[in-house]
Design a protein around this motif. Structure first.
Motif, PDB file in Angstrom:
ATOM      1  N   GLN A   3      -2.165  -7.236   2.114  1.00 50.47           N
ATOM      2  CA  GLN A   3      -1.711  -7.135   0.738  1.00 50.47           C
ATOM      3  C   GLN A   3      -0.178  -7.144   0.722  1.00 50.47           C
ATOM      4  OE1 GLN A   3      -4.455  -7.434  -1.105  1.00 50.47           O
ATOM      5  NE2 GLN A   3      -5.266  -5.404  -1.571  1.00 50.47           N
ATOM      6  N   CYS A  27      -3.744 -13.325   3.397  1.00 49.14           N
ATOM      7  CA  CYS A  27      -2.934 -12.430   2.576  1.00 49.14           C
ATOM      8  C   CYS A  27      -3.129 -12.696   1.088  1.00 49.14           C
ATOM      9  CB  CYS A  27      -1.455 -12.575   2.943  1.00 49.14           C
ATOM     10  SG  CYS A  27      -0.769 -14.190   2.533  1.00 49.14           S
ATOM     11  N   VAL A  30       0.065  -8.834  -4.390  1.00 50.76           N
ATOM     12  CA  VAL A  30      -0.490  -7.885  -5.353  1.00 50.76           C
ATOM     13  C   VAL A  30       0.573  -7.271  -6.262  1.00 50.76           C
ATOM     14  CG1 VAL A  30      -2.442  -7.327  -3.864  1.00 50.76           C
ATOM     15  CG2 VAL A  30      -0.336  -5.961  -3.698  1.00 50.76           C
ATOM     16  N   ARG A  63       1.870   3.179  -3.022  1.00 51.21           N
ATOM     17  CA  ARG A  63       0.658   2.353  -3.119  1.00 51.21           C
ATOM     18  C   ARG A  63       0.084   2.116  -1.719  1.00 51.21           C
ATOM     19  NH1 ARG A  63       0.571  -2.665  -7.262  1.00 51.21           N
ATOM     20  NH2 ARG A  63      -1.259  -3.034  -5.934  1.00 51.21           N
ATOM     21  N   SER A  64      -1.073   2.658  -1.495  1.00 51.57           N
ATOM     22  CA  SER A  64      -1.682   2.559  -0.165  1.00 51.57           C
ATOM     23  C   SER A  64      -2.223   1.167   0.123  1.00 51.57           C
ATOM     24  CB  SER A  64      -2.807   3.584  -0.030  1.00 51.57           C
ATOM     25  OG  SER A  64      -3.811   3.356  -1.014  1.00 51.57           O
ATOM     26  N   ASP A  65      -2.345   0.335  -0.920  1.00 54.33           N
ATOM     27  CA  ASP A  65      -2.938  -0.983  -0.718  1.00 54.33           C
ATOM     28  C   ASP A  65      -1.890  -2.043  -0.375  1.00 54.33           C
ATOM     29  OD1 ASP A  65      -1.818  -0.768  -3.261  1.00 54.33           O
ATOM     30  OD2 ASP A  65      -3.127  -2.322  -4.094  1.00 54.33           O
ATOM     31  N   ILE A  66      -0.615  -1.679  -0.270  1.00 51.50           N
ATOM     32  CA  ILE A  66       0.422  -2.646   0.108  1.00 51.50           C
ATOM     33  C   ILE A  66       0.685  -2.531   1.605  1.00 51.50           C
ATOM     34  CG2 ILE A  66       2.860  -3.258  -0.131  1.00 51.50           C
ATOM     35  CD1 ILE A  66       2.679  -2.415  -3.055  1.00 51.50           C
ATOM     36  N   ASP A  67       0.551  -3.651   2.307  1.00 49.48           N
ATOM     37  CA  ASP A  67       0.737  -3.669   3.759  1.00 49.48           C
ATOM     38  C   ASP A  67       2.076  -4.261   4.173  1.00 49.48           C
ATOM     39  OD1 ASP A  67      -2.063  -2.851   4.300  1.00 49.48           O
ATOM     40  OD2 ASP A  67      -2.520  -4.841   3.471  1.00 49.48           O
ATOM     41  N   LYS A  90       5.030   0.614   5.498  1.00 48.61           N
ATOM     42  CA  LYS A  90       4.805  -0.801   5.214  1.00 48.61           C
ATOM     43  C   LYS A  90       5.562  -1.666   6.217  1.00 48.61           C
ATOM     44  CE  LYS A  90       3.236   1.058   1.389  1.00 48.61           C
ATOM     45  NZ  LYS A  90       1.803   1.434   1.283  1.00 48.61           N
TER      46      LYS A  90
END
Length: 383
Positions: A3, A27, A30, A63-67, A90
């Protein structure tokens, strides 16, 4: 699925967005952030992205969903932004130049090491077939020791280029053409030829009296073995011809590609060494074409590194070396003295404050345009 968030929706952001869109199985974008949220929204609409829009990147840190985060903001913001996301766990890819000072580079690399996250610095010109082929040829050592290198980073920018609010100042842009244009060629130069022992440089502003910074610099690098290199950085060269030439004891190679080799006649004059030229040409031709080039190539490298746990080609250490060479050019040109490498905290140009205090200011920036209506940019010449 990795993400991705893009920070900064200015002129360079489409290169990142388009690159990520090349790899939909790896990828997904988001989030997009810009201090002008309408610019972020415009980019999301332009590329049909289902991405959340932010005006402040700090709202994204939890935001835990951003890598992975692409930092596409002006140079003076790179360190603060990259460090914040690295500390938040991140991975970060940051546009060139890596930061405004070596002190910031060191803090960024420290944050990457402590967080265990990956930090990559954009050097998209490495990720081209001609440059990879040239690097492969140099690695063969067929040319013999390199005795002279020539870097011509020739660009042209109009007077109004420096009217944009953050350009043309030491505080916001961090420097002129040496830092923000020649960074591509200086990066390739140090990647291919290694770091010199000292730098002697001069710089000037010949054509842009709306900028504090230089629009041309010329530097001479000396290596411990006696080899020399000359590096010209410019935004006053019409035609934007760009080249890197490496002269070895036995042959020369360059980008744009050219090979020439000489042997000595009995009287010392040269004659063509066709056999060596053929061997070098074969080494060049054997290097395969890259499947992805430019930003696409580098972002593919980053995505693969995240998935596989492998190192990236251009990490923060490489990014620092490039800025170290540029900093040495600024220090030498501003002080009129030869600068020894490596540079550390004892350099008067190590910190951003030191640069602001000691750099040469050519003109006062009097015009400040908030945005240009035309955001199309050029990103390279024929090298």
């Amino acid at each position: 699925m990795i993400q991705v968030a893009v920070i900064g929706a200015g002129a360079i952001s489409p290169a990142h967005i388009q690159a990520y869109l090349q790899f939909p199985e790896q990828c997904r974008i988001v989030a997009i952030c810009d201090i002008y949220p309408e610019k972020a929204r415009q980019k999301a609409d332009q590329f049909q992205l289902d991405a959340e829009i932010y005006a402040d990147y700090s709202e994204m840190l939890q935001r835990s969903d951003i890598d992975l985060v692409s930092v596409c903001t002006p140079p003076y913001t790179h360190a603060e932004t990259a460090i914040a996301f690295l500390k938040a766990g991140k991975h970060v890819i940051v546009e060139k130049p890596m930061a405004s000072s070596l002190e910031e580079c060191d803090r960024m690399n420290e944050a990457a090491e402590q967080s265990g996250r990956m930090l990559s610095v954009v050097a998209q010109n490495r990720f081209t077939t001609p440059m990879m082929k040239l690097k492969r040829v140099l690695d063969t050592k067929l040319m013999g020791p390199i005795v002279h290198a020539q870097v011509d980073s020739y660009w042209w920018r109009g007077h109004c280029y420096y009217d944009l609010w953050w350009r043309g100042t030491w505080e916001k842009e961090g420097g002129g053409c040496t830092l923000n244009h020649a960074v591509h060629h200086i990066d390739i130069f140090q990647w291919m030829n290694g770091m010199p022992a000292e730098i002697t440089a001069v710089m000037s502003n010949t054509s842009h009296d709306n900028a504090e910074v230089e629009d041309i610099s010329v530097a001479i690098a000396r290596y411990d073995n006696g080899a020399l290199a000359q590096l010209t950085s410019s935004v006053v060269h019409h035609g934007q011809e760009q080249q890197l030439i490496f002269q070895g004891k036995h042959a020369r190679v360059s980008a744009p590609w050219k090979v020439a080799a000489s042997v000595s006649k009995p009287n010392g004059f040269p004659e063509q060494d066709e056999e060596l030229e053929a061997r070098i040409q074969q080494a060049y031709d054997e290097q395969p074409e890259l499947p992805y080039e430019g930003h696409r190539g580098q972002i593919h490298d980053v995505l693969n590194a995240i998935e596989q746990g492998s190192p990236v080609l251009v990490d923060g250490i490489q990014g620092r070396r490039t800025l170290e060479l540029i900093t040495a050019i600024y220090q030498s040109a501003s002080t009129g003295q030869t600068v020894k490498l490596p540079l550390g905290p004892d350099s008067p140009f190590y910190t951003r404050e030191g640069i602001l205090q000691n750099a040469t200011y050519f003109y006062e920036k009097k015009t400040s345009v908030e945005n240009f209506s035309d955001n199309n940019i050029t990103s390279g010449g024929n090298s």
